[in-house]
Design a protein around this motif. Structure first.
Motif, short mmCIF file in Angstrom:
data_model
loop_
_atom_site.label_atom_id
_atom_site.label_comp_id
_atom_site.label_asym_id
_atom_site.label_seq_id
_atom_site.Cartn_x
_atom_site.Cartn_y
_atom_site.Cartn_z
N VAL A 127 0.84 -1.20 0.00
CA VAL A 127 0.00 0.00 0.00
C VAL A 127 0.87 1.25 0.00
N ALA A 128 1.93 1.25 0.80
CA ALA A 128 2.83 2.40 0.85
C ALA A 128 3.46 2.66 -0.51
N ASN A 129 3.78 1.58 -1.23
CA ASN A 129 4.39 1.70 -2.56
C ASN A 129 3.37 1.87 -3.67
N LYS A 130 2.07 1.73 -3.32
CA LYS A 130 0.99 1.77 -4.31
C LYS A 130 1.24 0.77 -5.44
N SER A 131 1.78 -0.39 -5.06
CA SER A 131 2.12 -1.41 -6.05
C SER A 131 2.29 -2.75 -5.35
N GLY A 132 1.78 -3.82 -5.97
CA GLY A 132 1.96 -5.14 -5.41
C GLY A 132 0.83 -6.06 -5.84
N THR A 133 1.09 -7.35 -5.71
CA THR A 133 0.12 -8.37 -6.13
C THR A 133 0.05 -9.47 -5.08
N ILE A 134 -1.17 -9.90 -4.76
CA ILE A 134 -1.41 -11.01 -3.85
C ILE A 134 -2.33 -11.99 -4.57
N LEU A 135 -1.89 -13.24 -4.67
CA LEU A 135 -2.65 -14.26 -5.38
C LEU A 135 -2.91 -15.46 -4.48
N PHE A 136 -4.13 -15.96 -4.53
CA PHE A 136 -4.52 -17.11 -3.72
C PHE A 136 -4.87 -18.30 -4.60
N THR A 137 -4.54 -19.49 -4.13
CA THR A 137 -4.95 -20.71 -4.81
C THR A 137 -6.34 -21.10 -4.32
N GLY A 138 -7.31 -20.99 -5.22
CA GLY A 138 -8.68 -21.37 -4.90
C GLY A 138 -9.00 -22.75 -5.44
N GLY A 139 -10.25 -23.14 -5.27
CA GLY A 139 -10.65 -24.46 -5.76
C GLY A 139 -12.10 -24.46 -6.19
N GLY A 140 -12.41 -25.36 -7.10
CA GLY A 140 -13.78 -25.50 -7.59
C GLY A 140 -14.77 -25.88 -6.51
N LEU A 141 -14.26 -26.41 -5.39
CA LEU A 141 -15.14 -26.75 -4.27
C LEU A 141 -15.80 -25.50 -3.69
N ALA A 142 -15.24 -24.34 -3.95
CA ALA A 142 -15.88 -23.09 -3.52
C ALA A 142 -17.18 -22.85 -4.27
N LEU A 143 -17.23 -23.35 -5.50
CA LEU A 143 -18.40 -23.14 -6.35
C LEU A 143 -19.35 -24.33 -6.32
N GLN A 144 -18.78 -25.52 -6.18
CA GLN A 144 -19.58 -26.75 -6.10
C GLN A 144 -19.07 -27.60 -4.95
N PRO A 145 -19.50 -27.31 -3.73
CA PRO A 145 -19.00 -28.04 -2.56
C PRO A 145 -19.36 -29.51 -2.62
N ALA A 146 -18.49 -30.34 -2.03
CA ALA A 146 -18.68 -31.79 -2.04
C ALA A 146 -18.71 -32.30 -0.61
#
Length: 216
Positions: A127-146
């Motif tokens: 935030v201080a640099n006004k630049s950066g990237t954060i990426l998370f590994t998601g899964g299809g179970l979020a959309l179709q839980p089992a």
């Protein structure tokens, strides 16, 4: 021009290391983070053999103290973190009625809380640099839980919500947050080969457009 730095929490032979390789091949320095030093040593040697500048730090994503200590070390020794990838999760089967409050909390400590723990270590500087990237590994179970993967289904739903709400909050401050929702079983030699999925993390980083890619 100095190399940018990516930190991958949840290093491993699947998604984690292939994301590290993808960014390393594109002139990033890489820091791998996981609980097992012996495994990290092996991963580092593999990536070094491919001419990638790579380091490792041991941390337990379920422990606030461990994560904070690891990121302090990373920032002190390797500098500002341009990209964070959170790839840690407990991948275990189990139906809802097999869970206890205690076992669900153990899952959440890694699957969700660990993601927030890690993100909070990089957000202030980004935030201080006004630049950066954060990426998370998601899964299809979020959309179709089992039912057979109840805890993981809940965890992936929660990390998706974390990613999208963080994206909304941080976008005006110059920080991009995204998630790759992997709707299938990661398997080498198939459409769900880890190196193909790793390309989607790179796409999110480069384009900074969509905050979610559903890989199906």
């Amino acid at each position: 021009m100095s190399k940018k730095l990516i930190v991958v929490v949840g290093a491993g032979p699947g998604i984690g290391n292939h994301v590290a390789k993808k960014f390393g091949d594109n002139n990033f320095r890489v820091v791998l983070v996981s609980r097992n030093q012996d495994a990290l040593n092996q991963y580092v040697e593999e990536l070094k053999s491919q001419e990638i500048e790579v380091y490792s730090v041991v941390a337990d994503a379920a422990s606030t103290e461990s994560v904070e200590t690891a990121f302090e070390k990373i920032k002190k020794e390797y500098g500002s973190i341009d990209v964070l990838v959170y790839n840690a999760a407990i991948v275990e089967g189990g139906r809802p009625t097999s869970l206890t409050p205690e076992s669900l909390l153990i899952h959440y400590q890694v699957d969700v809380v660990g993601a927030l723990r890690s993100a909070l270590q990089v957000i202030p500087n980004q935030v201080a640099n006004k630049s950066g990237t954060i990426l998370f590994t998601g899964g299809g179970l979020a959309l179709q839980p089992a039912a057979d993967y109840a805890a993981l289904s809940m965890g992936k739903a929660a990390i998706r919500s974390l990613a999208l709400t963080l994206a909304e909050e941080l976008k005006p401050q110059g920080v991009f947050v995204g998630t790759v929702t992997i709707a299938g079983a990661v398997e080498p030699g198939t459409h769900f080969a880890p190196e193909l999925i790793a390309d989607k993390y790179w796409d999110l980083y480069q384009k900074h457009e969509d905050h979610e890619i559903v890989y199906s």
